[in-house]
Design a protein around this motif. Structure first.
Motif, PDB file in Angstrom:
ATOM      1  N   MET A 263       0.820  -1.212   0.000  1.00  0.00           N
ATOM      2  CA  MET A 263       0.000   0.000   0.000  1.00  0.00           C
ATOM      3  C   MET A 263       0.855   1.263   0.000  1.00  0.00           C
ATOM      4  O   MET A 263       0.337   2.368  -0.093  1.00  0.00           O
ATOM      5  CB  MET A 263      -0.920   0.011   1.223  1.00  0.00           C
ATOM      6  CG  MET A 263      -2.002  -1.030   1.161  1.00  0.00           C
ATOM      7  SD  MET A 263      -3.048  -0.788  -0.281  1.00  0.00           S
ATOM      8  CE  MET A 263      -2.918  -2.350  -1.066  1.00  0.00           C
ATOM      9  N   THR A 267      -1.801   5.671  -4.820  1.00  0.00           N
ATOM     10  CA  THR A 267      -3.147   5.094  -4.780  1.00  0.00           C
ATOM     11  C   THR A 267      -3.670   4.610  -6.132  1.00  0.00           C
ATOM     12  O   THR A 267      -4.337   3.581  -6.181  1.00  0.00           O
ATOM     13  CB  THR A 267      -4.110   6.099  -4.132  1.00  0.00           C
ATOM     14  OG1 THR A 267      -3.582   6.381  -2.856  1.00  0.00           O
ATOM     15  CG2 THR A 267      -5.486   5.532  -3.982  1.00  0.00           C
ATOM     16  N   SER A 270      -2.627   1.168  -6.365  1.00  0.00           N
ATOM     17  CA  SER A 270      -3.392   0.267  -5.508  1.00  0.00           C
ATOM     18  C   SER A 270      -4.748  -0.015  -6.116  1.00  0.00           C
ATOM     19  O   SER A 270      -5.242  -1.144  -6.097  1.00  0.00           O
ATOM     20  CB  SER A 270      -3.575   0.881  -4.131  1.00  0.00           C
ATOM     21  OG  SER A 270      -2.348   1.280  -3.619  1.00  0.00           O
ATOM     22  N   LYS A 325      -6.050   2.744   3.589  1.00  0.00           N
ATOM     23  CA  LYS A 325      -5.637   1.801   2.542  1.00  0.00           C
ATOM     24  C   LYS A 325      -5.320   0.435   3.134  1.00  0.00           C
ATOM     25  O   LYS A 325      -5.514  -0.596   2.481  1.00  0.00           O
ATOM     26  CB  LYS A 325      -4.426   2.357   1.785  1.00  0.00           C
ATOM     27  CG  LYS A 325      -4.824   3.367   0.728  1.00  0.00           C
ATOM     28  CD  LYS A 325      -3.616   3.943   0.029  1.00  0.00           C
ATOM     29  CE  LYS A 325      -3.036   2.984  -0.979  1.00  0.00           C
ATOM     30  NZ  LYS A 325      -1.865   3.568  -1.679  1.00  0.00           N
ATOM     31  N   PHE A 369     -10.723   2.427  -3.309  1.00  0.00           N
ATOM     32  CA  PHE A 369      -9.337   2.886  -3.279  1.00  0.00           C
ATOM     33  C   PHE A 369      -9.248   4.312  -3.792  1.00  0.00           C
ATOM     34  O   PHE A 369      -8.510   5.144  -3.249  1.00  0.00           O
ATOM     35  CB  PHE A 369      -8.452   1.963  -4.127  1.00  0.00           C
ATOM     36  CG  PHE A 369      -7.813   0.856  -3.343  1.00  0.00           C
ATOM     37  CD1 PHE A 369      -6.872   1.143  -2.361  1.00  0.00           C
ATOM     38  CD2 PHE A 369      -8.145  -0.466  -3.566  1.00  0.00           C
ATOM     39  CE1 PHE A 369      -6.269   0.129  -1.633  1.00  0.00           C
ATOM     40  CE2 PHE A 369      -7.552  -1.481  -2.847  1.00  0.00           C
ATOM     41  CZ  PHE A 369      -6.617  -1.193  -1.884  1.00  0.00           C
TER      42      PHE A 369
END
Lengths: 999, 115
Positions: A263, A267, A270, A325, A369
């Motif tokens: 993580m 982002t 992810s 996250k 996410f």
């Protein structure tokens, strides 16, 4: 050669069903290559974007993803109702290695997912990435990842699948470590690569075994041989190996811990890799091999146990995460566990649910996410303890996130609910009677409850409650287009949740049909199934989860990160311990015990192993010594080799203290070799050997000057220690063993009749096709011209290396003085008033020097002669090149470096490059006539006086060889010879500066 | 013939291998050269020993192939001779450079006790 392989691709259960003509299918199959070519090409282009063009590059990446998506959409009619598209380029078909792309319904669904979410993530990343981030690198990796992931799902060949699989691991490593100044990112990236990479290697081995069992690496053949795989004795091994790959990639227990550490990635990464695509590769593989591997007891236990543990632990851990996250990561682990459990059951209905949940999870998790990224971006933190009351600041984002997490929790009228209901329904079915099957419904309900708890925590902890006090930034709504991907995904959750049969239905059916084929069950996608046990389980989970959240709320608000008790047992810690032990402690221990930096023991070991390897087949097999034939030995030949043997032993004996004597004896052994070649009908070898012998001797002579003096002191025999004697004796025995072995093998082979070899092939064709009667030369410049090109390239590299090494050569101080002989000569000059210093050196060997100068044109003639006759009679480019270089060296020896370079233009580097260019150009030239590289053309030409000589295009090639060999040899020799000119100068300079320092 | 040549190959190999195991770089380079003679003769011998067999084709007709020597090992050895020369040259220069840098001609780049 490319050909669409639908006709060749081996067994297939059914032909593609379509109404279009064959032309359009061929076209569609060609389009498959777009999925690989376009993203990787885009990735290469993206690197070259200027780093301040955030907008342009994200548009570019988005456009590429969009193109791929549109192509996917366009291909749907071909895969609907069970069609399969193939695109195949043969690479090494003999080994079963082909670049085969294969798209069926399931691969189509995944491609659609990868490309569609790719478009959204590209758009999102445009706003997420900061000004100072190196954006071109991000988008280049993003596109490379998309290409690799599409490669995984579209591979029609197991080896190709493994290659793309590893590529996703590598690109994901680079993406997780994108902010490489951050230690967490580096550690997380390394951990992800180690675990998924190890799993990938295990899977690779498993895939190779599958290929061996089936007899083909083509996916079509593999999918058609389920029974053969399941009943094979190696099934257990294959299963474990393939599952290692799948379970590590999909972060299943006990390999789950890399995902939370991943993580540290940006982002968008992810959202893309760790929710929608890469972690799904593991379950993709499980579904892919489901028809051929599932349904056995071993499959049920391994996959089921891993899945159930992951489902429960993932959900439980997710509750206790303080990082947004992190919570989502554990939730992803848990949902992947759910899919794994479904696949373990071995029932077709469960497989349908698994495929359905793969899609649903991708939509709601990617959006969550993105929401987490927006919150982080706009408020400056992802810590749930510090956040709160954000609904007030960003109502639209909050609403979207609420819908998405409701889908995650499995609230009715959302897509997550549907697949979860299917899961519950399957969980209560009895598939196999054993304890694991019995606990499944309870575990499922509890995990469902936990899912409600952490989903609620995500929403309530962030958007409601007390407004935040000390946030790094004042939160507000994100830019319009940053939220757009979120809008879209949440809308999809809603639409699929309310009218599943009309939206996802047909696509899901296509995907399921391609996996289950005839075994496709009847299933219903409707929202309302009546009051049944799954619905009750859902209600229990919902109410229980809400209750649990409010019970734990106050604890969670202040708790440290991670679940109680389990916090202490960290997978990461164990991983690091194992890594340190393996790669440092054990490795160092082994290195200390077994390693040595000394060359001699290593050489001894090597010689010993070679000896043992050579001797073992003789000792183990029943080897019969051939009869000893003494008759028919030519006494002259025997005498020749008596001299040769004496030279070899003498050279070995003298090499330590009498280098010059040793060199002379070496030359003697070389001459004997040379005469042997003449004797045994190999004139070409004799010529080359003789010339090379001369050059080698000159070369080593030039080097002798720079070696340390070593004077043999008479040592009494008893002064040599026992250890030294033992070591010498051991080496001697090894050497005698090696020599005896070579003698034995050589004798045995040579006394046997020659079997049919490829020699006749060359003999028959040398004149007819190569246009020359000297078969050896024709083989070198024509039949095996490509090898020769490689060889002269090696020669070129060696010469350049020698040149480069000598540029930085610094001789030892004891080698710098003028040689003894020169000192004597200079002293003589000094004593006689009528002589200037240096006269003796200049006049030294005066008569031979004059002869050598006169010999230069003669040597040139010889070289030209050797070169021209090469194709028909002994000679050729090699021999000519070396002969010519000897001519140059003679001039250096007679006149000295400066004398020669004032009179001749010596440009060995140029000669080498011309040689290499000519040789390559000759090869390329045949392309223009439509023939493969280095095809030659032969005919005869005649010159006045010289007469008729062969003029093949190979002679041009040979000219290149000549020029390069000449250049390389001269370069090596001159570079070494120049040291004597340089060294005195450097010496004088050093002496002068020393004197100045003293003053 | 075969016996003599194989004895020669054996001696060349033994001398070469013994020198390879010695501590001085010069011994190693001489050893490598001896070993490459042995290997070249060995490969050449794999085409069997023929005295007075024509290595060059008669222009026009090829005729009986068995009359000729085997060209394949010869072509291989021809390549090997040239590569062997390149190797010797490279090794010689590495040897000299190593002696220049480390001040010793020991193969380990530093003197070891008892050699």
């Amino acid at each position: 050669m490319t050909r669409p392989a639908s006709v060749l691709a081996g067994p297939k259960s059914r032909p593609p069903i379509h109404s279009q003509g064959d032309k359009t299918i061929e076209y569609a199959e060609k389009l498959l290559s777009v999925f690989i070519l376009v993203p990787f090409a885009g990735s290469l282009i993206a690197i070259f974007f200027p780093s301040d063009q955030r907008g342009a590059i994200s548009w570019f990446a988005g456009a590429i993803a969009l193109v791929c998506f549109l192509v996917t959409a366009g291909l749907y009619p071909y895969v609907a109702s069970g069609g399969v598209l193939h695109y195949r380029i043969d690479w090494v078909p003999e080994l079963g290695l082909n670049f085969t792309l294969r798209m069926d319904g399931f691969a189509w669904l995944f491609s659609a997912l990868i490309t569609a979410i790719g478009v959204l993530v590209a758009l999102y990343a445009r706003y997420y990435m900061a000004e100072e981030d190196p954006v071109p690198r991000f988008f280049a990796l993003f596109l490379a990842f998309m290409g690799s992931m599409l490669g995984v799902v579209l591979s029609g060949n197991l080896i190709l699948l493994a290659v793309f699989w590893e590529l996703t691991s590598i690109v994901s490593f680079l993406l997780i470590g994108y902010w490489h100044h951050n230690a967490h990112a580096r550690d997380g990236a390394r951990m992800a690569l180690t675990i998924t990479g190890t799993g990938g290697l295990a899977m690779f081995v498993g895939l190779i075994i599958i290929g061996k069992i089936v007899g083909s690496y083509e996916l079509d053949a593999v999918l058609a041989s389920g029974d053969a795989i399941r009943n094979h004795p190696l099934y257990g091994t294959v299963l474990v190996l393939v599952l290692l790959g799948a379970l590590t990639k999909s972060a299943q227990f006990p390999f789950h811990f890399w995902l939370p550490h991943a993580m540290a990635a940006p982002t968008p990464v992810s959202a893309y890799l760790h929710s929608a695509t890469m972690v799904k590769a593991g379950v993709f593989l499980l579904v892919r091999f489901w028809p051929v591997m599932a349904g056995t007891e071993a499959w049920f236990w391994i996959v089921g146990l891993a899945g159930l543990t992951t489902l429960l632990l993932g959900a439980y851990f997710a509750i206790f995460q303080q990082d947004l996250k992190g919570l989502l990561a554990y939730s992803t682990i848990s949902h992947l566990g759910l899919i794994t459990v479904l696949l373990s059951l071995g029932s077709p209905l469960a497989a349908v649910a698994a495929v359905f949940h793969i899609v649903n999870h991708a939509t709601f998790k990617a959006s969550l996410f993105m929401a987490a990224g927006i919150i982080d971006h706009e408020s400056g933190t992802r810590d749930i303890r510090r956040l709160g009351g954000l609904f007030h600041f960003m109502p639209i984002t909050a609403t979207l996130a609420m819908v998405a997490s409701a889908a995650m929790a499995g609230v009715p009228l959302l897509n997550g609910f549907l697949s979860k209901e299917m899961f519950f329904a399957e969980a209560i079915e009895t598939h196999l009677v054993n304890p694991l099957d019995t606990v499944t419904p309870y575990v499922a309900t509890i995990a469902g409850m936990f899912a409600v708890t952490y989903s609620l925590r995500f929403i309530h902890g962030v958007f409601f409650g007390r407004p935040p006090a000390d946030l790094p930034r004042k939160p507000h709504e994100p830019p319009r287009w940053m939220r757009a991907p979120l809008d879209f995904l949440v809308l999809a959750c809603l639409v699929v949740g309310i009218i599943p049969a009309q939206t996802i239905g047909p696509f899901l059916h296509t995907a399921v049909l391609s996996v289950l084929r005839e075994g496709t069950p009847d299933y219903s996608l409707s929202v309302w199934h009546g009051w049944n046990i799954p619905l009750i389980m859902s209600f229990v989970a919902l109410s229980g989860g809400i209750g649990l959240y409010f019970l734990m709320r106050s604890y969670l608000a202040t708790a440290v990160e991670g679940p109680p008790v389990f916090r202490l047992l960290q997978g990461q810690r164990i991983f690091e311990r194992v890594l340190v032990t393996l790669s440092w402690k054990w490795a160092r221990w082994l290195e200390q015990r077994l390693g040595t930096r000394r060359l001699q023991p290593q050489m001894r070991l090597l010689v010993f192993l070679a000896l043992a390897a050579g001797a073992s087949p003789l000792l183990l097999g029943n080897f019969e010594l051939p009869p000893l034939v003494i008759r028919g030995i030519d006494p002259a030949f025997a005498l020749l080799w008596a001299i040769g043997i004496a030279c070899a032993i003498g050279s070995a004996y003298q090499a330590k203290f009498h280098r010059l004597a040793s060199l002379v004896l070496l030359g003697g052994a070389g001459l004997v070799t040379c005469i042997t070649f003449v004797w045994l009908s190999a004139p070409d070898l004799a010529v080359t050997q003789l010339l090379v012998e001369i050059v080698t001797t000159v070369l080593i002579l030039l080097g002798l000057r720079w070696l340390p003096k070593r004077i043999e002191e008479p040592v009494a025999a008893e002064d040599i220690s026992i250890r030294v004697r033992l070591r010498r004796l051991r080496d001697l025995l090894l050497a005698i063993g090696a020599g005896g072995g070579m003698m034995l093998i050589a004798y045995t082979v040579m006394t046997r009749p020659l079997p049919e070899t490829i020699a006749s092939y060359f003999l028959e064709r040398a004149y007819r096709e190569g246009g020359g009667t000297n078969v050896v030369n024709v083989i070198l410049v024509d039949f095996r011209g490509f090898d020769t090109l490689g060889e002269i390239a090696v020669l070129c590299i060696v010469a350049l290396t020698v040149f480069a090494l000598l540029l930085r050569f610094r001789p030892q101080s004891d080698s710098l003085e003028a040689p003894e002989q020169q000192k004597v000569q200079n002293a003589f000059d000094d004593d006689h008033p009528d002589r200037a210093a240096g006269d003796s050196v200049a006049e030294y060997l005066f008569i031979p020097a004059v002869i050598m100068r006169w010999m230069f044109p003669v040597t040139g003639m010889l070289a030209a002669f050797l070169f021209l006759r090469g194709h028909d009679l002994p000679g050729g480019g090699f021999a000519a090149g070396i002969a010519m270089s000897i001519g140059f060296i003679l001039q250096y020896m007679s006149g000295g470096t400066r004398w020669v370079e004032e009179r001749l233009r010596i440009h060995p580097l140029r000669w080498m490059s011309i040689g290499l260019l000519v040789a390559t150009a000759t090869g390329v030239g045949s392309w223009f006539f439509g023939y493969p590289f280095l095809t030659s053309h032969a005919q005869y030409a005649s010159l006045p006086v010289v007469g008729k000589f062969p003029l093949a295009s190979a002679i041009l090639f040979d000219l290149g060889v000549f020029s390069l060999v000449l250049g390389a040899t001269v370069l090596i020799l001159i570079a070494l010879a120049h040291q004597s000119v340089r060294a005195p100068r450097a010496h004088a300079k050093a002496a002068r500066s020393d004197k100045e320092a003293v003053r | 013939m075969e016996l003599i040549l194989s004895a020669g190959i054996g001696t060349l190999t033994a001398s070469g291998v013994y020198l390879l195991l010695r501590p001085r770089t010069y011994q190693v380079i001489i050893g490598l050269s001896l070993l490459s003679f042995a290997v070249n003769l060995f490969i050449f011998g794999m085409g069997r020993l023929r005295v007075n067999a024509p290595p060059i084709l008669d222009p026009g007709g090829v005729g009986d192939l068995a009359r000729y020597t085997d060209p394949v090992p010869q072509a291989l050895v021809l390549t090997a001779i040239v590569i062997g020369f390149a190797m010797t040259a490279l090794f010689l220069v590495v040897l000299l450079a190593s002696r220049g840098f480390t001040g010793t001609d020991h193969v380990d780049g530093r003197e070891q006790r008892g050699d």
